[in-house]
Motif scaffolding. Structure first.
Motif, short mmCIF file in Angstrom:
data_model
loop_
_atom_site.label_atom_id
_atom_site.label_comp_id
_atom_site.label_asym_id
_atom_site.label_seq_id
_atom_site.Cartn_x
_atom_site.Cartn_y
_atom_site.Cartn_z
N VAL A 253 0.75 -1.26 -0.04
CA VAL A 253 -0.05 0.12 -0.05
C VAL A 253 0.90 1.34 -0.21
CG1 VAL A 253 -1.66 1.42 1.32
CG2 VAL A 253 -1.71 -1.18 1.18
N PRO A 254 0.78 2.29 -1.03
CA PRO A 254 1.72 3.50 -1.27
C PRO A 254 1.39 3.99 0.33
CG PRO A 254 0.38 3.11 -3.08
CD PRO A 254 -0.24 2.07 -2.06
N ASP A 255 2.30 4.88 0.67
CA ASP A 255 2.51 5.68 1.69
C ASP A 255 1.39 6.91 1.95
OD1 ASP A 255 4.06 4.28 2.83
OD2 ASP A 255 6.19 5.50 2.10
N ASN A 256 0.83 7.02 0.68
CA ASN A 256 0.01 8.25 0.40
C ASN A 256 -1.38 7.68 0.56
OD1 ASN A 256 0.07 7.38 -2.11
ND2 ASN A 256 0.31 9.11 -3.18
N SER A 257 -1.62 6.57 0.70
CA SER A 257 -2.85 5.87 0.95
C SER A 257 -3.30 5.40 2.39
CB SER A 257 -2.87 4.46 -0.06
OG SER A 257 -2.84 4.93 -1.53
N THR A 258 -4.42 4.83 2.53
CA THR A 258 -4.79 4.64 3.70
C THR A 258 -4.95 3.24 3.85
OG1 THR A 258 -5.98 6.65 3.98
CG2 THR A 258 -6.69 4.90 5.55
N LEU A 259 -4.52 2.54 5.09
CA LEU A 259 -4.70 0.97 5.25
C LEU A 259 -5.04 0.88 6.87
CD1 LEU A 259 -4.39 -1.71 4.71
CD2 LEU A 259 -1.81 -1.53 5.55
N ILE A 260 -6.07 0.48 7.29
CA ILE A 260 -6.44 -0.09 8.72
C ILE A 260 -6.58 -1.41 8.60
CG2 ILE A 260 -7.96 2.18 8.76
CD1 ILE A 260 -10.31 0.22 8.84
#
Length: 296
Positions: A253-260
């Motif tokens: 997941v790119p750093d400028n995206s969101t992951l939960i």
């Protein structure tokens, strides 16, 4: 170009396959089959040899026991599925690695392997035949498809793109074993492998993009192995824009995206997307949510 409209009828074969595309020569054969059912075959239900551009529309493929669904052996061949249901008792869709430049494109289709060990989709090649000055990389492009098998999809030297797909690995345990003549991974929703053999380290060459959908099972070899297992291991180029996953896809997941991640009924779920609010919609009342990437 040849079109076969089955008009709701069924072709069943007790021979090698119900539909066979085989010819002498170097020309490409373009064929479309629609509106019906293909079943049986002692090897597979659909068998494409040489360079075939095969399209199936509103077609159900049902293999015989211990046999495959659609097998392709062509160079720079293609298979296109629209609103199809493909079931194999071994591989549901298979491309032999002795040739390359194969492209699988599918939309609104269901692809299922009933095997205990064979992927639903297995597309292979080699470093030599997928080179730019040879036949080129294979490709898998799926949109709004459902894929179910011990491993959902394994590709060797195969670029992949999945949009809003539901891919499920049914194997109870995940495993990987270096092998240069067939499938080598089990329990993965999506995985890229190569033909390396010990003592060489796996270094799959492929680009994989995932945008939307649900992925049950491991994604990528690095969900199972690391440089602790293989000193020079290198993962394929995997990017996750969005989707819901049963395995940790943080590295993709790119750093400028969101992951939960959130814990639900004792299971950890990972959700990627463009915003916190968007991915939080997946959590339920009482879930414990952790923000792994992104901010509000």
């Amino acid at each position: 170009s040849i079109t076969l409209d089955l008009n709701g009828h069924k072709i069943t074969s007790s021979g090698q396959s119900a539909l066979c595309i085989y010819y002498e020569g170097n020309d490409t054969v373009a064929a479309t089959v629609k509106n019906g059912t293909l079943s049986g075959g002692t090897l597979c239900t659909v068998w494409a040899y040489n360079t075939a551009d095969l399209t199936l529309e509103n077609v159900t493929v049902i293999s015989a026991e211990d046999c495959g669904g659609i097998y392709d052996y062509g160079t720079k061949s293609s298979l296109t599925l629209n609103n199809c249901n493909i079931t194999g008792d071994y591989f549901a869709i298979y491309h032999n690695g002795s040739t390359a430049g194969f492209t699988l494109t599918a939309e609104n289709s269901t692809i299922t392997s009933n095997s205990d060990s064979a992927c639903a989709i297995y597309v292979s090649g080699s470093k030599a035949n997928t080179a730019e000055d040879a036949d080129g990389m294979n490709a898998i492009i799926l949109v709004s498809c459902t894929v179910i098998g011990p491993t959902g999809i394994e590709g060797k030297y195969t670029n992949m793109k999945f949009t809003n797909c539901d891919i499920t690995a049914t194997a109870e345990q995940s495993s990987f074993e270096q092998y240069n003549n067939g499938s080598s991974a089990l329990g993965f929703a999506v995985v890229s492998t190569d033909n390396s053999m010990s003592p060489a380290s796996p270094a799959p060459s492929a680009t994989i993009t995932i945008d939307g959908g649900i992925y049950e099972g491991l994604v990528g070899l690095s969900n199972l192995i690391s440089t602790d297992d293989y000193e020079d291991f290198r993962e394929a180029d995997i990017t996750v824009a969005s989707g819901t996953f049963s395995s940790d896809i943080s590295d993709y997941v790119p750093d400028n995206s969101t992951l939960i991640s959130y814990a639900h009924d004792g299971t950890t779920v990972y959700v990627a997307g463009s915003s916190i609010n968007g991915v939080l919609e997946n959590a339920r009342d009482g879930d414990v949510v952790a923000v792994l990437k992104g901010s509000s």
